[in-house]
Design a protein around this motif. Structure first.
Motif, PDB file in Angstrom:
ATOM      1  N   LYS A   2      45.235  44.607  42.834  1.00 29.07           N
ATOM      2  CA  LYS A   2      46.515  45.163  42.414  1.00 29.07           C
ATOM      3  C   LYS A   2      46.682  45.033  40.901  1.00 29.07           C
ATOM      4  N   GLU A   3      46.318  43.853  40.370  1.00 32.16           N
ATOM      5  CA  GLU A   3      46.449  43.621  38.939  1.00 32.16           C
ATOM      6  C   GLU A   3      45.490  44.511  38.154  1.00 32.16           C
ATOM      7  N   ALA A   4      44.276  44.658  38.662  1.00 28.71           N
ATOM      8  CA  ALA A   4      43.292  45.518  37.992  1.00 28.71           C
ATOM      9  C   ALA A   4      43.789  46.961  37.950  1.00 28.71           C
ATOM     10  N   GLN A   5      44.359  47.417  39.052  1.00 27.09           N
ATOM     11  CA  GLN A   5      44.888  48.782  39.102  1.00 27.09           C
ATOM     12  C   GLN A   5      46.050  48.943  38.120  1.00 27.09           C
ATOM     13  N   LEU A   6      46.893  47.917  38.014  1.00 24.32           N
ATOM     14  CA  LEU A   6      48.016  47.977  37.062  1.00 24.32           C
ATOM     15  C   LEU A   6      47.523  48.088  35.617  1.00 24.32           C
ATOM     16  N   ILE A   7      46.501  47.308  35.290  1.00 26.31           N
ATOM     17  CA  ILE A   7      45.933  47.369  33.931  1.00 26.31           C
ATOM     18  C   ILE A   7      45.320  48.750  33.682  1.00 26.31           C
ATOM     19  N   PHE A   8      44.595  49.255  34.668  1.00 26.33           N
ATOM     20  CA  PHE A   8      43.996  50.583  34.565  1.00 26.33           C
ATOM     21  C   PHE A   8      45.085  51.637  34.322  1.00 26.33           C
TER      22      PHE A   8
END
Length: 146
Positions: A2-8
């Motif tokens: 979820k965090e990786a997707q938010l950064i992306f």
């Protein structure tokens, strides 16, 4: 993830264009979690911003689809990869041979091996061991001698 997707997503909001490396990182994470459907969404995003999947993208995906027993999807990705002018390597063929052997698709495995040779990929010890193991487990000793 979820965090990786938010950064992306934030990268795009900042007006930056994600690279194939950015996409591959996300795709790899989703594949490891077994969320292969996310690939189709990410592929649309890639197409929207003119980023093409590279050979590594296909390695990640084919491996993920093979591990998830979605062999027809994995085999279709190989065709798509070749249609895009990308050259499959030994890692891709090893994954496809292993996945298809594990599901008893021996005829297909032999075809895949022949296709690999036609594409100019030289089998290494890992491919030979994968082939031997898969064919023996499926009782195809005559194909092993080949």
């Amino acid at each position: 993830m979820k965090e990786a997707q938010l950064i992306f997503d934030q990268i795009r909001k900042w007006g930056l264009r994600p690279s194939d490396v950015s996409f591959n990182t996300l795709i790899n994470g989703y594949c490891k979690l077994g969320n292969l459907e996310e690939w189709f969404r990410l592929k649309r995003v890639m197409e929207d911003i003119n980023v093409s999947p590279d050979a590594y993208t296909y390695i990640i995906l084919i491996n993920g689809f093979c591990k998830d027993s979605r062999l027809d999807d994995a085999n279709q990705l190989l065709d798509e990869m070749c249609d895009r002018g990308l050259v499959p390597n030994d890692v891709i063929f090893t994954n496809l041979i292993d996945g298809n052997c594990r599901h008893g698709r021996v005829g297909f495995v032999v075809e895949m091996y022949d296709k690999m040779l036609r594409k100019g990929v030289k089998p290494d010890l890992i491919i030979y061991n994968t082939l031997l193991n898969g064919l023996c487990k499926n009782g195809q000793l005559s194909d092993v001698a080949r």
